[in-house]
Design an enzyme around this catalytic site. Structure first.
Site, mmCIF file in Angstrom:
data_model
loop_
_atom_site.group_PDB
_atom_site.id
_atom_site.type_symbol
_atom_site.label_atom_id
_atom_site.label_comp_id
_atom_site.label_asym_id
_atom_site.label_seq_id
_atom_site.Cartn_x
_atom_site.Cartn_y
_atom_site.Cartn_z
ATOM 1 N N SER A 33 33.363 34.877 42.282
ATOM 2 C CA SER A 33 32.915 33.625 41.690
ATOM 3 C C SER A 33 32.647 32.515 42.688
ATOM 4 O O SER A 33 31.886 31.599 42.400
ATOM 5 C CB SER A 33 33.946 33.139 40.660
ATOM 6 O OG SER A 33 35.202 32.933 41.272
ATOM 7 N N HIS B 21 32.302 37.627 35.624
ATOM 8 C CA HIS B 21 31.089 36.898 35.991
ATOM 9 C C HIS B 21 29.856 37.794 36.024
ATOM 10 O O HIS B 21 28.872 37.494 36.713
ATOM 11 C CB HIS B 21 31.278 36.223 37.349
ATOM 12 C CG HIS B 21 32.201 35.046 37.307
ATOM 13 N ND1 HIS B 21 31.792 33.788 36.898
ATOM 14 C CD2 HIS B 21 33.519 34.930 37.595
ATOM 15 C CE1 HIS B 21 32.819 32.948 36.953
ATOM 16 N NE2 HIS B 21 33.875 33.622 37.372
ATOM 17 N N LYS C 290 45.760 50.083 26.399
ATOM 18 C CA LYS C 290 46.997 50.147 25.626
ATOM 19 C C LYS C 290 48.130 49.375 26.284
ATOM 20 O O LYS C 290 49.269 49.479 25.862
ATOM 21 C CB LYS C 290 47.401 51.608 25.422
ATOM 22 C CG LYS C 290 46.391 52.369 24.565
ATOM 23 C CD LYS C 290 46.835 53.772 24.264
ATOM 24 C CE LYS C 290 45.816 54.494 23.379
ATOM 25 N NZ LYS C 290 46.212 55.875 23.072
#
Length: 421
Positions: A228, A256, A286
């Protein structure tokens, strides 16, 4: 006969010696506390002054409108072009998305009013999980209240009461790119597995770490799909090739990339053709059975779930948004590089304008706002020292004219601050 005079200034019985001692101790504690608070205030004021002096002070900007390509900001007249939101798909204010949110609010209410552990979830949440799993071609999906919680919940080993997540134990190892998002880093810190860090996007270093980690039971390589702060994309093909060679698992955070990378938008794993080789994408199927960030957080509000579900519907109906994002990114790079700016990343709507100096990035971002462009300067500790930048984020709803206005403002402010050669 006169009554005896009472002692001046005395009211009631004299304090007993024991009470006087207790009073002195209480006054002493109060004085010590006041001194500690004064010392803390002095320390904080000194640190804040240091932040201001370094040019890394971050002022809060208050948006007073809905999200979109143009927004309103308190204290700034007129509409502002927004180039710093994660609104890549431009769906934050899409009329169908808003209507879906209103419908979910009406049908399912504002909240479950409790955490997953108690009230669990609603049918609207399960429907969205099925859509997400189908969209990413995964076996299952689980909704967390935030991306940060999803990543910490994946790696966390819950201590006490026998609640231990069986994905990674002290017998295992996790290998992390050094520039992974803070949520991955914090999650790994909570994990009891052996920790290895490899140089950013350096496959030779990753292979070395995989060789070192062969002594452990399981190895998991963790990476952002798109980073990012830099706008670069992980070489997932090479990573999956190495993990296959050394028998390791792969976790990819597609935060992103989801919605606009790949042929239909699932993310970088589809773009690079490795969807069938990624073990875990974004969250653990799970793991919610014992992950505390899931168990002890409220379910997402129904209105948010309704909006997200409609957004997925729009993406699966057409790949027009994916195509529009690809068409915007390269022109912005070219137009910014022409006058001399250095733009990091490639083929991603995160386009960091590299400036180096924290004060310069902050001052330029402030002057961009005065010219009607909303961008934010990023500096240490968000990015390494000497790597300050203004991160520009393009959206599918930005027009060519919007992008040209942004570039023109950058050039004007860049010349003003001596940031251009």
């Amino acid at each position: 006969m006169r009554a005896p005079l009472a002692p001046i200034g005395r009211r009631g019985p004299a304090p007993r010696p024991r009470d006087a001692v207790a009073l002195r101790k209480a006054l002493k504690r109060a004085g010590a506390l006041a001194g500690a608070l004064a010392q803390l205030r002095g320390i904080l004021e000194e640190e804040l002054e240091g932040i201001r002096g370094a040019g890394t002070w971050k002022s809060e900007r208050v948006i007073s409108s809905r999200q979109g390509p143009r927004i309103h900001v308190d204290g700034v007249s007129g509409g502002i072009l927004n180039f710093c939101a994660n609104n890549y798909l431009g769906l934050s204010s899409h009329p169908e998305v808003i209507q879906a949110g209103l419908q979910a609010l009406e049908e399912f209410g504002a909240s479950l009013s409790s955490v997953h552990f108690i009230c669990r979830t609603q049918s609207i949440h399960k429907d969205l999980e099925e859509k997400i799993a189908h969209f990413h071609q995964q076996e299952d999906a689980i909704l967390y209240p935030s991306c940060f919680d999803a990543n910490t919940g994946l790696f966390e080993l819950c201590g006490g009461c026998g609640w231990e997540l069986a994905l990674l134990t002290p017998e295992d190892a996790v290998l992390s790119d050094e520039l992974n998002h803070a949520s991955i880093i914090d999650g790994i810190r909570l994990c009891k597995a052996h920790k290895y860090r490899f140089l950013h996007l350096d496959m030779a270093d990753l292979e070395t770490r995989l060789q070192e980690a062969q002594k452990h039971r399981l190895c998991l390589v963790a990476t952002d799909a798109a980073f990012s702060m830099d706008g670069d994309i992980a070489p997932l093909q090479e990573i999956c090739c190495l993990t296959s060679q050394y028998g390791a698992l792969v976790f990819v955070d597609e935060c992103h990339t989801t919605g606009f990378l790949g042929t239909t938008g699932p993310g970088a794993d589809e773009l690079l053709g490795v969807m069938d080789q990624v073990t875990i994408s974004s969250t653990l199927g799970k793991g919610h059975q014992r992950a505390r960030p899931y168990l002890f957080s409220n379910s997402l509000p129904p209105a948010v779930v309704g909006c997200a579900s409609k957004a997925l519907d729009l993406l699966m109906e057409s790949n027009a948004i994916v195509q529009s994002m690809a068409a915007e990114t390269q022109p912005f790079h070219s137009k910014m590089e022409a006058p001399g700016f250095t733009i990091s990343g490639a083929n991603h709507p995160i386009c960091p304008v590299m400036l180096g100096d924290a004060r310069l990035a902050s001052c330029m971002a402030d002057d961009m706002l005065k010219r009607g462009i909303f961008v934010i300067g990023f500096s240490y500790p968000v990015v390494p020292k000497g790597k300050a930048r203004i991160r520009v984020q393009l959206s599918a709803v930005h027009s060519e004219e919007d992008i040209d206005c942004c570039v023109e403002a950058f050039v004007e402010v860049g010349w003003l601050h001596g940031a251009l050669p």
